[in-house]
Design an enzyme around this catalytic site. Sequence first.
Site, PDB file in Angstrom:
ATOM      1  N   ASN A  40       5.775  -5.449 -13.488  1.00  0.00           N
ATOM      2  CA  ASN A  40       7.165  -5.022 -13.529  1.00  0.00           C
ATOM      3  C   ASN A  40       8.030  -6.231 -13.825  1.00  0.00           C
ATOM      4  O   ASN A  40       7.718  -7.323 -13.360  1.00  0.00           O
ATOM      5  CB  ASN A  40       7.574  -4.492 -12.157  1.00  0.00           C
ATOM      6  CG  ASN A  40       7.383  -3.001 -12.051  1.00  0.00           C
ATOM      7  OD1 ASN A  40       8.025  -2.247 -12.756  1.00  0.00           O
ATOM      8  ND2 ASN A  40       6.499  -2.598 -11.169  1.00  0.00           N
ATOM      9  N   ASP A  96       4.324   1.888 -10.056  1.00  0.00           N
ATOM     10  CA  ASP A  96       4.050   3.266  -9.635  1.00  0.00           C
ATOM     11  C   ASP A  96       2.645   3.694 -10.041  1.00  0.00           C
ATOM     12  O   ASP A  96       2.126   4.686  -9.540  1.00  0.00           O
ATOM     13  CB  ASP A  96       5.074   4.217 -10.271  1.00  0.00           C
ATOM     14  CG  ASP A  96       6.464   3.994  -9.691  1.00  0.00           C
ATOM     15  OD1 ASP A  96       6.560   3.796  -8.465  1.00  0.00           O
ATOM     16  OD2 ASP A  96       7.447   3.983 -10.450  1.00  0.00           O
ATOM     17  N   LYS A 154     -13.886  -9.745 -18.335  1.00  0.00           N
ATOM     18  CA  LYS A 154     -12.825  -9.621 -19.346  1.00  0.00           C
ATOM     19  C   LYS A 154     -13.188  -8.560 -20.389  1.00  0.00           C
ATOM     20  O   LYS A 154     -14.302  -8.567 -20.921  1.00  0.00           O
ATOM     21  CB  LYS A 154     -12.632 -10.989 -20.011  1.00  0.00           C
ATOM     22  CG  LYS A 154     -11.462 -11.037 -20.939  1.00  0.00           C
ATOM     23  CD  LYS A 154     -11.316 -12.410 -21.562  1.00  0.00           C
ATOM     24  CE  LYS A 154     -10.249 -12.362 -22.638  1.00  0.00           C
ATOM     25  NZ  LYS A 154     -10.313 -13.527 -23.514  1.00  0.00           N
ATOM     26  N   PHE A 208      15.993   0.029  -3.091  1.00  0.00           N
ATOM     27  CA  PHE A 208      16.712  -0.320  -4.313  1.00  0.00           C
ATOM     28  C   PHE A 208      16.433   0.761  -5.352  1.00  0.00           C
ATOM     29  O   PHE A 208      15.344   1.335  -5.362  1.00  0.00           O
ATOM     30  CB  PHE A 208      16.228  -1.676  -4.862  1.00  0.00           C
ATOM     31  CG  PHE A 208      16.953  -2.853  -4.254  1.00  0.00           C
ATOM     32  CD1 PHE A 208      16.763  -3.196  -2.924  1.00  0.00           C
ATOM     33  CD2 PHE A 208      17.846  -3.596  -5.018  1.00  0.00           C
ATOM     34  CE1 PHE A 208      17.442  -4.266  -2.362  1.00  0.00           C
ATOM     35  CE2 PHE A 208      18.532  -4.673  -4.466  1.00  0.00           C
ATOM     36  CZ  PHE A 208      18.332  -5.005  -3.136  1.00  0.00           C
ATOM     37  N   LYS A 259      16.778   9.345  -4.603  1.00  0.00           N
ATOM     38  CA  LYS A 259      15.764   8.465  -3.976  1.00  0.00           C
ATOM     39  C   LYS A 259      16.074   8.239  -2.497  1.00  0.00           C
ATOM     40  O   LYS A 259      15.170   8.203  -1.659  1.00  0.00           O
ATOM     41  CB  LYS A 259      15.707   7.115  -4.698  1.00  0.00           C
ATOM     42  CG  LYS A 259      14.992   7.198  -6.031  1.00  0.00           C
ATOM     43  CD  LYS A 259      14.984   5.888  -6.788  1.00  0.00           C
ATOM     44  CE  LYS A 259      14.424   6.143  -8.185  1.00  0.00           C
ATOM     45  NZ  LYS A 259      14.517   4.999  -9.059  1.00  0.00           N
ATOM     46  N   LYS A 285      13.212   9.391   0.123  1.00  0.00           N
ATOM     47  CA  LYS A 285      12.498   8.348   0.859  1.00  0.00           C
ATOM     48  C   LYS A 285      13.043   8.151   2.280  1.00  0.00           C
ATOM     49  O   LYS A 285      12.608   7.252   2.990  1.00  0.00           O
ATOM     50  CB  LYS A 285      12.549   7.033   0.072  1.00  0.00           C
ATOM     51  CG  LYS A 285      11.959   7.174  -1.345  1.00  0.00           C
ATOM     52  CD  LYS A 285      11.834   5.876  -2.098  1.00  0.00           C
ATOM     53  CE  LYS A 285      11.465   6.142  -3.556  1.00  0.00           C
ATOM     54  NZ  LYS A 285      10.520   5.162  -4.113  1.00  0.00           N
TER      55      LYS A 285
HETATM   56  N1  CTP Z   1       9.062   1.771  -3.939  1.00  0.00           N
HETATM   57  C1  CTP Z   1       8.057   1.821  -2.988  1.00  0.00           C
HETATM   58  N2  CTP Z   1       6.797   2.145  -3.362  1.00  0.00           N
HETATM   59  C2  CTP Z   1       6.508   2.460  -4.646  1.00  0.00           C
HETATM   60  C3  CTP Z   1       7.535   2.454  -5.616  1.00  0.00           C
HETATM   61  C4  CTP Z   1       8.813   2.096  -5.223  1.00  0.00           C
HETATM   62  O1  CTP Z   1       8.305   1.550  -1.809  1.00  0.00           O
HETATM   63  N3  CTP Z   1       5.283   2.765  -4.989  1.00  0.00           N
HETATM   64  C5  CTP Z   1      10.425   1.414  -3.504  1.00  0.00           C
HETATM   65  C6  CTP Z   1      11.046   0.269  -4.279  1.00  0.00           C
HETATM   66  O2  CTP Z   1      10.763  -0.975  -3.677  1.00  0.00           O
HETATM   67  C7  CTP Z   1      12.525   0.600  -4.221  1.00  0.00           C
HETATM   68  C8  CTP Z   1      12.541   2.112  -4.188  1.00  0.00           C
HETATM   69  O3  CTP Z   1      11.247   2.495  -3.750  1.00  0.00           O
HETATM   70  O4  CTP Z   1      13.148   0.117  -3.068  1.00  0.00           O
HETATM   71  C9  CTP Z   1      12.839   2.731  -5.509  1.00  0.00           C
HETATM   72  O5  CTP Z   1      12.017   2.183  -6.495  1.00  0.00           O
HETATM   73  P1  CTP Z   1      12.098   2.660  -8.024  1.00  0.00           P
HETATM   74  O6  CTP Z   1      10.973   2.064  -8.787  1.00  0.00           O
HETATM   75  O7  CTP Z   1      13.489   2.483  -8.551  1.00  0.00           O
HETATM   76  O8  CTP Z   1      11.898   4.176  -7.849  1.00  0.00           O
HETATM   77  P2  CTP Z   1      10.688   5.092  -7.880  1.00  0.00           P
HETATM   78  O9  CTP Z   1      10.687   5.850  -6.619  1.00  0.00           O
HETATM   79  O10 CTP Z   1       9.447   4.368  -8.231  1.00  0.00           O
HETATM   80  O11 CTP Z   1      11.122   6.075  -9.058  1.00  0.00           O
HETATM   81  P3  CTP Z   1      11.140   5.900 -10.657  1.00  0.00           P
HETATM   82  O12 CTP Z   1      10.209   4.766 -10.971  1.00  0.00           O
HETATM   83  O13 CTP Z   1      10.685   7.197 -11.123  1.00  0.00           O
HETATM   84  O14 CTP Z   1      12.559   5.591 -11.014  1.00  0.00           O
END
Ligand code: CTP
Length: 400
Positions: free
Chosen positions: A210, A279, A289, A321, A335, A339
Site C-alpha cells: 500500500n 485487504d 523466486k 482512517f 466505515k 467497524k
Molecule cells: N483496516 C483494518 N483492517 C483491514 C483493512 C483496513 O483494520 N484489513 C482499517 C484501516 O487501518 C483504517 C480503516 O480500517 O483505519 C479503513 O481502512 P480503508 O482501507 O480505508 O478501508 P477498508 O475497510 O479497507 O475499505 P476499502 O478498502 O474498500 O475502502
Amino acid sequence: MVLRDKSVVLGVTGSIAAYKAADLASKLTQAGAAVDVVMTRAATEFIAPLTFRSITHRPVSSSMFNAPTEYEIEHIALAERADVIAIAPATADIIARLAAGIADDLLCCTVLATRAPVILAPAMNVNMWENPITQENLERLRARGFRVVEPGYGAMACGATGAGRLADTERILGTIQQVLGSGGDLAGKCVVVTAGGTQEPIDPVRHIGNRSSGKMGYALAEAARDRGAEVTLISAPTSLAEPVGVETVHVQTALEMRQAVLDAVSTADVLIMAAAVADYRPANAGKTKIKKESAADMTLELVRTPDILSEVKGGLVKVGFAAESEDLVKNAVAKLKEKGLDLIVANDITAADSGFDVDTNRVVLIDGKGNQEELPLLPKPGVAHRILDRVADILAAKKM
Ligand code: CTP
C-alpha cells in the site's frame, strides 16, 4: 507543541560533540521553547557562547562570577525557572561531579538547585564510557531520577570506534518532549497506534504493498507520547526512525499486524489504526523466486485479509482512517458504522498536499454521533494533536 513557552536549560560541557548542541538549541528554539544555555568553561573552548546566543536570542552563561545579566542570583533563578534541564553533550567529568553532588561551577549549581527533571546525553571516548566508574556514576544518577539518553555507536573524533557518540539530536529532542509531556491529558492512558502500509509477499523478493509513508501514524505516536500516554506503535515497514519513548513493534503483513494489535489492545484504552492494511494477500506466496516465462502473462490469486478494526472489541476508544478518492464523507461514515468506531479520520487522497508521502494533511473528523469537523491543511503533527484532542474528549465522556 509540548515545547511551546517552556523553559529549557541546555547544559553544554567540554566535548568535541559540543557543536552538535547548536542544532539542538536551534530545534528547541524553533519549537517555541525559551532556551537558556549554560556552558562549562571547557565547553567554551570547543564552541563560542556567541553561537548559542545568536541561536537562542538569550544570554548564555558560563561563570558564576560574571557581572549579573538579567538574572539576579543566576544559578537559583535558572534552576527555578527551568521546566527541564538537558545536558548535551554530558562528559564523564560532569556526570562524576553531579553524581558526587559537587557544586563548583554554574551548571553543577543549577542542577543541584533545581526540582525540574534532568536529562543527560553522554558523549565521550568508548573506554571512558565503558569505565565502571562512569557507569556507576550514571547508575547513581538514574536512581535519583535523571534520564539518560544512551550514546550511539560509531567512529569517534579520537580515532576509536565504539559506544560513546552523542545521541542524535532527534533522540535527545524526543526525550525532552516526553519528559515535558509526562503530566499531559493522556497521562496514565495506554494508546496503540498502527502505521505504514503492510506488505504481502508474492515470493521472497516481491510483495503487494500500500502507498503509505507511515508519517501520520508516527506523528500520532509521538503526539500521544508528548501528552503523557504510554504508547505502542505497531509499524509496517517505513523509512522512519523509531520514535523515542514509544514501544515499537515491527510487522510486515496484515496477518502479523492483526496478531500484534490483538496482543497490544488487551490492556489499551485507545486504538488508532492509521496503517494502510492490505485487504488482499497472495493465496500462495512462492517460497522461491518466481521466474518469468517468456511471453506468458501471469495471474495472481488473492485472498481476503481479516479486518483488524472490526475484530477488536471491548470498551476501548477505536479510531479509524478512511482514505478515499471519492464520496469522502459518505464512505467514511459507512466505515465508522461497519467497524464500530468512536471516530474516523477521513482524508481525500486525490489532493496533492494531503495524504500519502507529504508532510501535511487535510482531514475531516467524524464521530459516532455524526458530528463532522473539517480541519484546515496542517502539518501531520498538528493533525495528530487535533485527533488526540477528540480522543481525550471521548475518553472523558466514557469516564475512562
Ligand atoms: N483496516 C483494518 N483492517 C483491514 C483493512 C483496513 O483494520 N484489513 C482499517 C484501516 O487501518 C483504517 C480503516 O480500517 O483505519 C479503513 O481502512 P480503508 O482501507 O480505508 O478501508 P477498508 O475497510 O479497507 O475499505 P476499502 O478498502 O474498500 O475502502
